[in-house]
Motif scaffolding. Structure first.
Motif, mmCIF file in Angstrom:
data_model
loop_
_atom_site.group_PDB
_atom_site.id
_atom_site.type_symbol
_atom_site.label_atom_id
_atom_site.label_comp_id
_atom_site.label_asym_id
_atom_site.label_seq_id
_atom_site.Cartn_x
_atom_site.Cartn_y
_atom_site.Cartn_z
ATOM 1 N N PRO A 108 47.056 26.945 64.706
ATOM 2 C CA PRO A 108 46.931 26.329 63.158
ATOM 3 C C PRO A 108 46.371 25.622 63.121
ATOM 4 O O PRO A 108 45.709 24.432 64.325
ATOM 5 C CB PRO A 108 48.644 26.011 63.053
ATOM 6 C CG PRO A 108 49.322 25.772 64.007
ATOM 7 C CD PRO A 108 48.897 26.276 64.699
ATOM 8 N N ILE A 109 45.755 25.111 61.501
ATOM 9 C CA ILE A 109 44.803 23.975 61.053
ATOM 10 C C ILE A 109 45.752 22.696 61.191
ATOM 11 O O ILE A 109 46.218 22.566 60.570
ATOM 12 C CB ILE A 109 43.792 24.890 60.608
ATOM 13 C CG1 ILE A 109 42.971 26.311 60.471
ATOM 14 C CG2 ILE A 109 43.011 23.087 60.379
ATOM 15 C CD1 ILE A 109 42.103 25.828 61.357
ATOM 16 N N VAL A 110 45.478 21.848 61.467
ATOM 17 C CA VAL A 110 46.076 20.720 61.177
ATOM 18 C C VAL A 110 45.496 20.237 59.509
ATOM 19 O O VAL A 110 44.208 19.931 59.833
ATOM 20 C CB VAL A 110 45.627 19.518 62.285
ATOM 21 C CG1 VAL A 110 45.982 18.303 62.046
ATOM 22 C CG2 VAL A 110 46.111 20.059 63.562
ATOM 23 N N ARG A 111 46.656 19.393 59.404
ATOM 24 C CA ARG A 111 46.262 18.801 58.030
ATOM 25 C C ARG A 111 46.234 17.204 57.771
ATOM 26 O O ARG A 111 47.236 17.468 58.766
ATOM 27 C CB ARG A 111 47.351 19.415 57.138
ATOM 28 C CG ARG A 111 46.601 21.057 56.477
ATOM 29 C CD ARG A 111 48.077 21.232 55.467
ATOM 30 N NE ARG A 111 47.703 20.475 54.288
ATOM 31 C CZ ARG A 111 46.592 21.491 53.217
ATOM 32 N NH1 ARG A 111 45.719 22.576 53.463
ATOM 33 N NH2 ARG A 111 46.397 20.437 52.591
ATOM 34 N N PHE A 112 45.100 17.108 57.655
ATOM 35 C CA PHE A 112 45.392 14.948 57.378
ATOM 36 C C PHE A 112 45.757 15.068 55.884
ATOM 37 O O PHE A 112 45.243 15.690 55.153
ATOM 38 C CB PHE A 112 43.841 15.088 57.587
ATOM 39 C CG PHE A 112 43.291 15.314 58.385
ATOM 40 C CD1 PHE A 112 43.167 14.398 60.065
ATOM 41 C CD2 PHE A 112 43.273 16.318 58.771
ATOM 42 C CE1 PHE A 112 42.503 14.917 61.000
ATOM 43 C CE2 PHE A 112 41.830 17.163 59.996
ATOM 44 C CZ PHE A 112 42.493 15.764 61.180
ATOM 45 N N ASP A 113 46.637 13.925 56.427
ATOM 46 C CA ASP A 113 47.296 13.038 54.981
ATOM 47 C C ASP A 113 46.745 11.924 54.050
ATOM 48 O O ASP A 113 46.255 10.719 54.747
ATOM 49 C CB ASP A 113 48.370 12.075 55.692
ATOM 50 C CG ASP A 113 49.312 12.796 56.569
ATOM 51 O OD1 ASP A 113 49.409 13.910 56.679
ATOM 52 O OD2 ASP A 113 49.796 12.308 57.517
ATOM 53 N N ASP A 114 45.636 12.918 53.273
ATOM 54 C CA ASP A 114 44.554 11.841 52.543
ATOM 55 C C ASP A 114 45.307 11.944 51.146
ATOM 56 O O ASP A 114 44.833 10.428 50.770
ATOM 57 C CB ASP A 114 43.502 12.078 53.012
ATOM 58 C CG ASP A 114 42.006 11.567 51.836
ATOM 59 O OD1 ASP A 114 42.084 10.672 52.723
ATOM 60 O OD2 ASP A 114 41.811 12.316 51.304
ATOM 61 N N ASP A 115 45.489 12.663 50.776
ATOM 62 C CA ASP A 115 45.950 13.225 49.566
ATOM 63 C C ASP A 115 47.279 14.078 49.657
ATOM 64 O O ASP A 115 48.293 13.906 50.148
ATOM 65 C CB ASP A 115 45.035 13.419 48.054
ATOM 66 C CG ASP A 115 44.880 15.313 49.136
ATOM 67 O OD1 ASP A 115 45.771 15.543 48.951
ATOM 68 O OD2 ASP A 115 43.581 15.079 48.422
ATOM 69 N N ALA A 116 47.924 13.598 48.166
ATOM 70 C CA ALA A 116 49.441 14.398 47.890
ATOM 71 C C ALA A 116 49.366 15.779 48.877
ATOM 72 O O ALA A 116 50.676 15.671 49.085
ATOM 73 C CB ALA A 116 49.875 14.939 46.058
ATOM 74 N N ASP A 117 48.223 16.618 48.736
ATOM 75 C CA ASP A 117 48.476 17.858 49.322
ATOM 76 C C ASP A 117 48.583 18.024 50.305
ATOM 77 O O ASP A 117 48.219 19.323 51.374
ATOM 78 C CB ASP A 117 47.677 18.842 48.618
ATOM 79 C CG ASP A 117 48.277 19.129 46.905
ATOM 80 O OD1 ASP A 117 49.376 19.217 46.542
ATOM 81 O OD2 ASP A 117 47.599 19.102 46.176
ATOM 82 N N GLY A 118 47.379 16.698 51.410
ATOM 83 C CA GLY A 118 46.523 16.884 52.799
ATOM 84 C C GLY A 118 44.997 17.693 52.266
ATOM 85 O O GLY A 118 45.778 18.896 51.528
#
Length: 508
Positions: free
Chosen positions: A23-33
């Motif tokens: 899986p592609i890693v998601r970063f916590d930058d906004d509500a959706d990432g």
């Protein structure tokens, strides 16, 4: 945690190894990432920020952005001590290391990456363009290691994408068609590579590419059209404004879809008040361009990619058939432009397979490479050699020791001779092709110098460090050139009479 990290010119993508999936890693930058970390840095003159924070700072007065950190690793000026012309002018290596440290912190503390609370070890596979120089490879490895990552290996980007193709499209392969052509149009580079796939043993058969052709050039083409329409010159704008405008043009370009007929570039909002006053435009000023104009402007750039593929395999579908190519795998963020897909289908028909995640295919392939049952046999993509003195120093010529298509991790190249001088002065260089007379041509990159004391006296007495004719009966010297599996090159000089030796990893 095992990761594949694709350090891109525009964005960095990370894929994780999770129970057989990547899986592609998601970063916590906004509500959706966000699933990509911008390859951006920004400075206010004294401090630096990176990634999403740098993207936000581009709009703040007093901040200057640096795009395309990856492109700073290539070219004739590349090297660990090359300075970045922004802020306190850090070296390229220092700035890239700081960017990767920030990325590592985001992975550990601001992403959906699953991990144990007390485990911060990140084992990574990384990649570089297939035509990356030794210096580019060295700087990439060094920056990742200095940033705290545990580098398990390095692959060329198209080879990593081919691993992902084999995992996703294995049904297209058979005994008659077991090759794939990877068409990789990224943010800053273009690679075309033919890979033989089968049984976990992947062999790179041929490669061609351009280290200075990618999505950033398409962004610049769009900006040039907008500035021309507004009657503005590049030289009238500050470097910080140019970076903001190029980032905006990238977003406009990435928003183009098959039904788009025109694009809008918001010039006024991104200029400073002084620049707007000088240009006689207001903050709401925007330039609307027919999409056809943009397509006409970038047509020569895209044609260069198809010319590169033709050099590799021949023309169109006939070239695919002649080389037993099962499919053309389209990856790289810039390949998402609808015009690219349309022209690829015109050239290669139904064998074109666009990755569902064109920007993430390399990272996913790198994550898959952590599996022990996948082996990639890559090849050298550039000439590497040394300028040597002949005729007792009266002539200098280029000796191409490492040649394209030599396998990485293969047998070393060995030269033996009796030197004519007490000290050998070696000036290493790389190029993408040789002229008819054997001199370097094309993209020539110096990759460092080395002085080797051949005379035993020169090794122990600094006063004899000057180059002088070797006395009669000098030592028999062996040069051994080794191409590591990651594409870096090491040369070892051995005095076969005494056993003395010195080893040097080649980079600027």
């Amino acid at each position: 945690m095992k990761l594949g990290i694709d350090l891109g010119t525009t964005r960095t993508i990370v894929a994780a190894v999770d129970r057989g999936h990547t899986p592609i890693v998601r970063f916590d930058d906004d509500a959706d990432g966000i699933d990509a970390w911008p390859t951006l840095a920004a400075t206010d003159g004294s401090s630096w920020v990176f990634g999403p924070e740098a993207a936000r700072r581009l709009l703040d007065p007093g901040w200057q952005g640096v795009r395309g950190l990856k492109r700073l690793l290539g070219g004739p000026q590349a090297g660990p001590d090359r300075r970045v012309p922004a802020g306190d002018q850090p070296t390229v290596l220092a700035l890239l290391t700081a960017y990767l440290r920030a990325l590592r912190d985001a992975l550990l503390h601001h992403s959906n990456l699953p991990r144990e609370a007390d485990d911060d070890r990140l084992d990574v596979m990384v990649a570089v363009p297939a035509a990356a120089s030794c210096t580019w490879r060295f700087l990439t490895l060094q920056a990742f290691r200095d940033a705290g990552f545990h580098v398990q290996g390095m692959l060329n980007e198209p080879a990593a994408a081919a691993i992902e193709y084999a995992d996703r499209h294995g049904r297209t392969l058979n005994s008659r068609r077991e090759h794939v052509l990877v068409y990789d149009l990224g943010g800053g580079t273009f690679d075309a590579t033919v890979v033989q796939l089968g049984g976990g043993q992947h062999r790179v058969l041929a490669h061609a590419g351009r280290n200075h052709l990618g999505g950033e050039d398409l962004d610049a083409a769009l900006l040039a059209l907008a500035l021309d329409r507004a009657g503005l010159e590049w030289t009238s704008l500050s470097p910080a404004t140019i970076v903001r405008l190029l980032e905006h043009c990238r977003q406009v370009k990435e928003g183009i879809h098959p039904s788009t007929r025109r694009v809008v570039v918001e010039l006024g909002a991104l200029l400073t008040s002084v620049e707007r006053a000088s240009a006689g435009i207001d903050e709401d000023h925007a330039v609307t361009l027919p999409l056809d104009r943009f397509h006409q402007r970038i047509a020569p750039l895209l044609a260069e990619t198809f010319d590169t593929v033709t050099e590799l395999i021949g023309e169109g579908s006939a070239g695919l058939e002649a080389h037993g190519i099962a499919g053309v795998y389209v990856v790289g963020g810039a390949s998402s432009l609808p015009l690219v897909a349309r022209q690829l289908r015109q050239h290669y028909g139904r064998r074109v397979h666009r990755s569902p995640y064109p920007a993430g295919a390399v990272a996913m392939g790198l994550a898959l490479a952590h599996r022990g049952d996948i082996v990639v046999h890559d090849r050298v993509s550039r000439h590497l050699g040394v300028f040597r003195e002949w005729s007792a120093g009266r002539q200098i010529s280029f000796d191409p020791v490492i040649r394209p298509d030599m396998p990485t991790g293969g047998a070393p190249v060995i030269r033996r001779y009796r030197p004519v001088h007490t000290i050998g002065h070696f000036r290493f260089a790389e190029c993408d092709r040789l002229a008819a007379d054997g001199t370097p041509a094309g993209d020539l990159v110096p990759v460092g110098e080395l002085r080797v004391p051949f005379s035993p006296a020169a090794r122990t007495d600094p006063s004899r460090a000057g180059i002088a004719p070797m006395p009669e009966g000098g030592p028999l010297v062996e040069e051994q050139w080794t191409v590591d599996v990651d594409g870096t090159v090491t040369v070892r000089f051995t005095d076969l009479d005494s056993g003395w030796r010195v080893e040097h990893r080649i980079h600027a």
